[in-house]
Design an enzyme around this catalytic site. Structure first.
Site, PDB file in Angstrom:
ATOM      1  N   LYS A   1      28.468 -68.882  -7.257  1.00 24.87           N
ATOM      2  CA  LYS A   1      28.434 -69.963  -6.288  1.00 24.87           C
ATOM      3  C   LYS A   1      27.255 -69.853  -5.325  1.00 24.87           C
ATOM      4  O   LYS A   1      26.533 -70.826  -5.100  1.00 24.87           O
ATOM      5  CB  LYS A   1      29.758 -69.901  -5.529  1.00 24.87           C
ATOM      6  CG  LYS A   1      29.852 -70.765  -4.337  1.00 24.87           C
ATOM      7  CD  LYS A   1      31.121 -70.394  -3.594  1.00 24.87           C
ATOM      8  CE  LYS A   1      30.990 -68.994  -3.030  1.00 24.87           C
ATOM      9  NZ  LYS A   1      31.627 -68.816  -1.739  1.00 24.87           N
ATOM     10  N   THR A   2      27.046 -68.672  -4.773  1.00 20.23           N
ATOM     11  CA  THR A   2      25.949 -68.506  -3.816  1.00 20.23           C
ATOM     12  C   THR A   2      24.604 -68.754  -4.492  1.00 20.23           C
ATOM     13  O   THR A   2      23.716 -69.369  -3.911  1.00 20.23           O
ATOM     14  CB  THR A   2      25.979 -67.103  -3.189  1.00 20.23           C
ATOM     15  OG1 THR A   2      27.304 -66.853  -2.739  1.00 20.23           O
ATOM     16  CG2 THR A   2      25.028 -67.023  -2.015  1.00 20.23           C
TER      17      THR A   2
ATOM     18  N   ASP B   1      29.609 -74.523   2.384  1.00 18.21           N
ATOM     19  CA  ASP B   1      30.113 -73.444   1.534  1.00 18.21           C
ATOM     20  C   ASP B   1      31.560 -73.145   1.933  1.00 18.21           C
ATOM     21  O   ASP B   1      31.954 -73.395   3.063  1.00 18.21           O
ATOM     22  CB  ASP B   1      29.224 -72.207   1.736  1.00 18.21           C
ATOM     23  CG  ASP B   1      29.530 -71.143   0.707  1.00 18.21           C
ATOM     24  OD1 ASP B   1      30.185 -71.455  -0.298  1.00 18.21           O
ATOM     25  OD2 ASP B   1      29.100 -69.989   0.910  1.00 18.21           O
ATOM     26  N   GLU B   2      32.323 -72.595   1.035  1.00 22.62           N
ATOM     27  CA  GLU B   2      33.737 -72.242   1.291  1.00 22.62           C
ATOM     28  C   GLU B   2      34.489 -73.440   1.881  1.00 22.62           C
ATOM     29  O   GLU B   2      35.246 -73.301   2.841  1.00 22.62           O
ATOM     30  CB  GLU B   2      33.837 -71.054   2.269  1.00 22.62           C
ATOM     31  CG  GLU B   2      33.097 -69.809   1.835  1.00 22.62           C
ATOM     32  CD  GLU B   2      33.868 -68.963   0.833  1.00 22.62           C
ATOM     33  OE1 GLU B   2      34.881 -69.441   0.284  1.00 22.62           O
ATOM     34  OE2 GLU B   2      33.419 -67.828   0.597  1.00 22.62           O
TER      35      GLU B   2
ATOM     36  N   GLN C   1      41.227 -70.225  -3.468  1.00 26.99           N
ATOM     37  CA  GLN C   1      40.905 -69.143  -2.540  1.00 26.99           C
ATOM     38  C   GLN C   1      41.064 -69.565  -1.082  1.00 26.99           C
ATOM     39  O   GLN C   1      40.496 -68.945  -0.181  1.00 26.99           O
ATOM     40  CB  GLN C   1      39.477 -68.649  -2.774  1.00 26.99           C
ATOM     41  CG  GLN C   1      39.311 -67.946  -4.099  1.00 26.99           C
ATOM     42  CD  GLN C   1      37.954 -67.287  -4.230  1.00 26.99           C
ATOM     43  OE1 GLN C   1      37.637 -66.341  -3.530  1.00 26.99           O
ATOM     44  NE2 GLN C   1      37.138 -67.812  -5.122  1.00 26.99           N
TER      45      GLN C   1
ATOM     46  N   ARG D   1      38.655 -59.585  -6.868  1.00 29.07           N
ATOM     47  CA  ARG D   1      37.585 -58.766  -6.283  1.00 29.07           C
ATOM     48  C   ARG D   1      37.160 -57.674  -7.248  1.00 29.07           C
ATOM     49  O   ARG D   1      36.091 -57.089  -7.121  1.00 29.07           O
ATOM     50  CB  ARG D   1      38.026 -58.077  -4.963  1.00 29.07           C
ATOM     51  CG  ARG D   1      38.474 -58.997  -3.850  1.00 29.07           C
ATOM     52  CD  ARG D   1      37.468 -60.030  -3.522  1.00 29.07           C
ATOM     53  NE  ARG D   1      37.812 -61.280  -4.196  1.00 29.07           N
ATOM     54  CZ  ARG D   1      37.001 -62.313  -4.314  1.00 29.07           C
ATOM     55  NH1 ARG D   1      35.798 -62.257  -3.803  1.00 29.07           N
ATOM     56  NH2 ARG D   1      37.369 -63.411  -4.942  1.00 29.07           N
TER      57      ARG D   1
END
Length: 781
Positions: free
Chosen positions: A35-36, A215-216, A246, A645
Site C-alpha cells: 500500500k505505501t 492513507d488508512e 484493519q 504482522r
DNA sequence: GACAGTGAAATTTTT
DNA sequence: TTTCACTGTC
C-alpha cells in the site's frame, strides 16, 4: 531512479492504482499488499509523468511515523515530492488554523491541550465533579468532536442523552476558548467550520490541492470525513487507501462506514483491490482470513499469498501466564541458538498490563527486549512541568499550564490565590470582549501575568513574594525570547508553502540532535535550558532524583536537546510545542536494536516481524469480555491485524488459568481459536475440552482427532503432591469473597490440582489450591 | 502544602 | 496485584 523503473516493479493492480485518473479512487489494500509503495509511487508519478505541481498534492495519514515514511519514500523516487504536503490530519488542521488564525478568531500562539489538560481545565470549571466524572465528560466531548457534533446538535443525545451533557460540553468549549488553546478535536473541527463559513478560503484551498490522498482511510472519523469534503471541490482528484478489515479504532470515533460507503458517497468511484500479500506465508494468511471472514460488515477481500506455504501456525495451550512467559522465552532462546536474531520476534498482547510477566521473565533470562508504547516520555512529571512553563511563556492565558507551574517549586501560591488570579484575568477578558463585540481580545492585558501584577498588593506577604518571583522569572524569559513578530496573522500565507520547518525533514532530526548535543545548547535549546534552570524546576527535580534515584534531570536534558532544532524566538517556541504535542513518539537512541518487541496488538498496525507470538488468547482477555456485535467484529479485526504482522512464523498461546487483578481466574480459550480451521494449526499442550468440542461442532476437526488430543480438563491420574490429601471432596472451606463452601469435586488438570466448590450462597466455582492458598481456607470440623 | 493511609477500580489510544 | 484518587493529619 526513473518512472520506468518504479512502475516496472508494480503488479497489475498496483500499476492500475498508481496510474488511475479521472474519478474518485478507493484502493482496498489488504495487509502487506504494498500500500505505501502505491501511494508514494503515485505521488512521484503524478509529479514526474503528469506534470502535477508538487504543491498541489496533499496526502494525509494518521500517524507522524506514516507521514514521515511516506515523505521519505516519495522524495527518494522524485525529489520534488518534498514540496508536497504530506502530513497527519491533525498537523494539516493545525497548519490551516495557524495560517488563518485571525480569520478563525484564534490566538496565533495557541498551543494544543491533550486529554489530561482538558480534564484539568474542565475539572476547574466543575469543582463539584470527581476527577473520574470529569474524565468521562472529556471523553464524551472528544467523541462528540469526532462525530462533528456541536453542543447544540440534537444528535449529541446519541453520545449522552442527559441534556446536562450539552451544557457541560458548552462550558468546556467556553473555557477552552478563553485560554486561547485548542484540543485535538478542534484541529479537525475548527478547520471544517472555518472553511464552511469562508467560501472564499474554501475555494482557494480546494483549488490549491488538486490531488488529495488519504492513507488508512478505515480509521477516519466523521469529522475527518467532513474535513475531507471541505477541502475538496469538483476538480479535486480524491484517492483514499485503506483496509476495512484493519479498522481497530472504533472506540476512538473511527467510522468504518466511511470506507464501506465511500463509493456510494462519491459517485463514479473506481475500486481497486490489492490482494496480493507479499509479507506472510500462506498458512498464516489462512488462519487470519478464517477469523476475519466471520465478520458481517466488510467489503470482502481474499488475500493471495505471494510467498510459499510456510510453517503452520502453532497454537499452544499452557497452564498459566508464567508458563506462557517461559514458553515465549524458550521459543526466542531456541531460535537464537540457531542464529535467529532477537529483533525478529514480537510478543503481542491485548492489554499493556500483560507485558509485565514477559518483562520479568525476559529480564531473568537475559533476553533483550523493548516495550513499545509504554515509554511516555512526554507524560513524565518533569517533562510536563517544563512543557507547561514553555506553554505559559508562549501563551499567557493557558490556565492549565499556569496552574501547573505557578507554584512549582512551591512559592506559597495555593489554589485560592490561583483562583483569584484566574478570575481576575477572566474578568478583564470579558470586559474587553464586551467592548469589542464579544470577540476575545488576546493581548497582554488579559493574560494571567498582568492579572497577577494587578493583584500583587491584595495578597499576603508570603504569596506576594512568591508571585513577584514568578512574574520576574516569566518576564526575564520572555525578554530572552525577544518580541519577534507574531506568525499566522496573514490569511494569504496559506498560498505560500513552508518547506523549511523541521517536521518536514524528519530524517535529519536525530542526526542533527546528536550534532547539537556535542556543540552545547543551540537555538531554542538555549532558551529551554535557561527556563528549566530559572524556573526552579531543575533544582526541584534534582532533589527528587536524589530522594528517589530517578532520571528526571537527564530527562529534562533530553528535552533541552530536542529544542535545539528550533529557532530562538517566539515562532520557534510555538513550532516546538506544536511538534511535541502532535508527535509524542521519541526515538530512543540508546536502546539495543537487537531485542524482542513487546507490544499491544493495536500498536503493531503498520509493522511486521518475522516471528510473532499472540498471547492471552482466552475468552475475556481477547476478545475482551462483553464484546458482541460491532465490538466483537472489531476484536476480530484486531486478531486479523495481529496475525498478519507475522512474516514467517506465527505462535498463538492460551492459558488455562491467569492471574487477573491479583486473583487467579480460570480461563476458557478464545473463540477466535475455534474460528480457525484446526487443521491449519499445529496444536501443542493439552487442548481444553471446550476448544475441542467447539472446533468439532464447527467441523473444524473430526471428533476422532478431538479424542486423540488429550482433553485438559478431564480427570487424570493423581499426581502425588500432597495437595490432594488436604483438598478432598466433602471438606468445608472458607473463601474471602464467596464465604463458606464445600468441595464437591477434586481432579487434576494441567498437572495441577483443581477443586470444584459449592458455596452456601448457591454458586459453584473452580479453584487451584496451589495458587489460591491465600484466599482459600480449609475449615476444621 | 506535604505525606501517609485507605479504598475502589482495573482496555485498546494514531493525534 | 497495582495504581491512583481522595482523605485526614501534621
Amino acid at each position: 531512479m526513473n518512472a520506468e523503473s518504479w512502475l516496472s516493479v508494480l503488479n497489475p493492480e498496483q500499476y492500475a492504482a498508481v496510474t488511475h485518473e479521472g474519478s474518485p479512487l478507493l484502493i482496498l489494500a489488504g495487509a502487506g499488499s504494498g500500500k505505501t509503495r502505491v501511494i508514494t509511487t503515485k505521488i512521484a508519478w503524478l509529479i514526474a509523468e503528469r506534470n502535477v505541481e508538487p504543491e498541489s498534492i496533499l496526502a494525509v495519514t494518521f500517524t507522524n511515523k506514516a507521514a514521515r515514511e511516506m515523505a521519505e519514500r516519495a522524495t527518494r523516487m522524485e525529489p520534488r515530492s518534498s514540496r508536497s504536503m504530506l502530513r497527519t490530519f491533525h498537523s494539516f488542521g493545525a497548519w490551516l488554523l495557524r495560517r488563518n488564525a485571525a480569520l478563525a478568531g484564534l490566538d496565533s500562539n495557541f498551543t494544543i491541550y491533550d486529554d489530561d489538560d482538558a480534564v484539568t481545565l474542565l475539572g476547574k470549571a466543575l469543582p463539584a465533579l470527581t476527577r473520574q466524572q470529569v474524565s468521562a465528560c472529556v471523553h464524551k466531548i472528544s467523541r462528540a468532536k469526532d462525530y462533528c457534533l456541536s453542543p447544540d446538535n440534537p444528535l449529541l443525545a446519541e453520545i449522552d442523552p442527559d441534556p446536562e451533557f450539552a451544557d457541560v460540553y458548552r462550558l468546556y468549549e467556553k473555557r477552552l476558548r478563553e485560554t486561547g488553546n485548542l484540543d485535538f478535536g478542534d484541529l479537525i473541527l475548527l478547520p471544517v467550520k472555518l472553511l464552511r463559513e469562508n467560501p472564499e478560503l474554501q475555494s482557494r484551498i480546494a483549488s490549491r490541492f488538486r490531488v488529495v490522498m488519504v492513507d488508512e482511510y478505515q480509521d477516519s472519523n466523521v469529522a475527518q470525513f467532513e474535513f475531507l469534503k471541505a477541502i475538496t471541490g469538483p476538480e479535486t482528484y480524491l484517492c483514499v487507501v485503506g483496509d476495512d478489515d484493519q479498522s481497530i479504532y472504533r472506540f476512538r470515533g473511527a467510522e468504518v462506514r466511511n470506507i464501506l460507503s465511500f463509493a456510494d458517497i462519491f459517485p463514479g468511484t473506481q475500486v481497486i483491490r490489492l490482494e496480493r500479500n507479499y509479507r506472510s506465508v500462506s498458512s498464516i494468511l489462512s488462519v487470519a482470513s478464517e477469523v476475519v471472514s466471520r465478520n458481517e460488515g466488510r467489503l470482502g477481500k481474499t488475500l493471495i499469498a505471494e510467498r510459499g506455504e510456510g510453517k503452520r501456525p502453532v497454537l499452544t495451550f499452557l497452564g498459566n501466564q508464567d508458563e506462557e512467559a517461559a514458553f515465549c522465552a524458550e521459543l526466542v532462546l531456541a531460535a537464537h541458538k540457531k542464529g535467529c536474531p532477537y529483533e525478529d520476534w514480537a510478543i503481542l498482547y491485548r492489554m499493556n498490563a500483560q507485558s509485565l510477566g514477559f518483562e520479568t521473565e525476559f529480564l531473568h533470562r537475559k533476553i533483550p527486549y523493548k516495550v513499545v508504547g509504554s515509554l511516555k516520555f512526554y507524560e513524565r512529571e518533569e517533562i510536563k512541568d517544563a512543557l507547561s512553563f514553555l506553554a505559559f511563556v508562549a501563551n499567557g492565558r493557558d490556565e492549565v499550564a499556569f496552574r501547573r507551574i505557578v507554584n512549582k517549586p512551591t512559592r506559597g501560591l495555593g489554589e485560592v490565590t490561583q483562583d483569584k488570579i484566574v478570575d481576575e484575568a477572566r474578568r478583564i477578558l470579558f470586559e474587553s470582549a464586551g467592548q469589542s463585540g464579544g470577540e476575545f481580545n488576546f493581548d497582554e492585558k488579559t493574560d494571567f501575568l498582568s492579572a497577577s501584577r494587578r493583584l500583587l498588593d491584595t495578597l499576603s506577604k508570603k504569596a506576594k513574594t512568591g508571585l513577584s518571583e514568578f512574574i520576574n522569572i516569566v518576564e526575564t524569559l520572555r525578554k530572552l525570547l525577544g518580541e519577534s513578530a507574531q506568525p499566522g496573522e496573514n490569511p494569504d500565507l496559506v498560498e505560500t508553502v513552508s518547506g523549511k520547518t523541521t517536521e518536514e525533514q524528519p530524517e535529519n532530526l536525530i542526526a542533527d540532535r546528536r550534532k547539537a548535543r556535542k556543540k552545547g545548547a543551540v537555538g531554542l535549546a538555549v532558551f529551554v535550558e535557561r527556563l528549566v534552570e530559572a524556573s526552579g524546576l531543575l533544582a526541584y527535580h534534582q532533589g527528587q532524583d536524589e530522594i528517589a534515584g530517578t532520571q528526571r534531570v537527564a530527562n529534562l536534558q533530553e528535552l533541552v536537546n530536542a529544542a535545539s532544532l528550533y529557532s530562538l524566538d517566539r515562532s520557534g517556541l510555538t513550532e516546538f510545542l506544536e511538534h511535541i504535542e502532535l508527535d509524542r513518539s521519541m526515538a530512543n537512541e540508546e536502546e539495543n536494536p537487537d531485542s524482542v518487541t513487546l507490544i499491544t496488538i493495536h500498536n503493531t498496525k503498520g509493522l511486521e516481524f518475522r516471528r510473532v507470538v499472540i498471547t492471552g488468547l482466552e475468552a475475556g482477555v481477547f476478545p475482551r469480555e462483553d464484546k458482541q456485535g460491532d465490538d466483537l467484529e472489531e476484536e476480530r479485526r484486531l486478531m486479523y491485524v495481529g496475525c498478519t504482522r507475522a512474516m514467517d512464523e506465527l505462535y498463538l498461546t492460551s492459558c488455562a488459568a491467569r492471574r487477573l487483578y491479583g486473583r487467579t481466574a480460570f480461563m476458557e480459550p478464545s473463540r477466535f481459536l475455534s474460528e480457525m480451521n484446526a487443521g491449519n494449526l499445529e496444536i501443542l499442550g493439552r487442548a481444553p475440552r471446550a476448544f475441542l468440542s467447539r472446533a468439532a461442532a464447527a467441523g473444524r476437526i473430526a471428533e476422532s482427532s478431538a479424542g486423540r488430543i488429550a482433553a485438559g480438563d478431564s480427570p487424570r491420574q493423581t499426581v502425588s503432591d500432597g495437595l490432594s490429601e488436604r483438598w478432598k471432596p466433602g471438606r468445608k472451606l472458607f473463601h474471602d469473597d464467596y464465604g463458606y463452601g464445600i468441595i464437591a469435586k477434586a481432579f487434576y488438570a494441567e498437572e495441577e490440582l483443581v477443586i470444584m466448590v459449592k458455596f452456601e450462597t448457591g454458586g459453584e466455582k473452580r479453584f487451584m489450591p496451589k495458587y489460591q492458598a491465600k484466599s482459600l481456607l480449609l475449615v476444621e470440623e
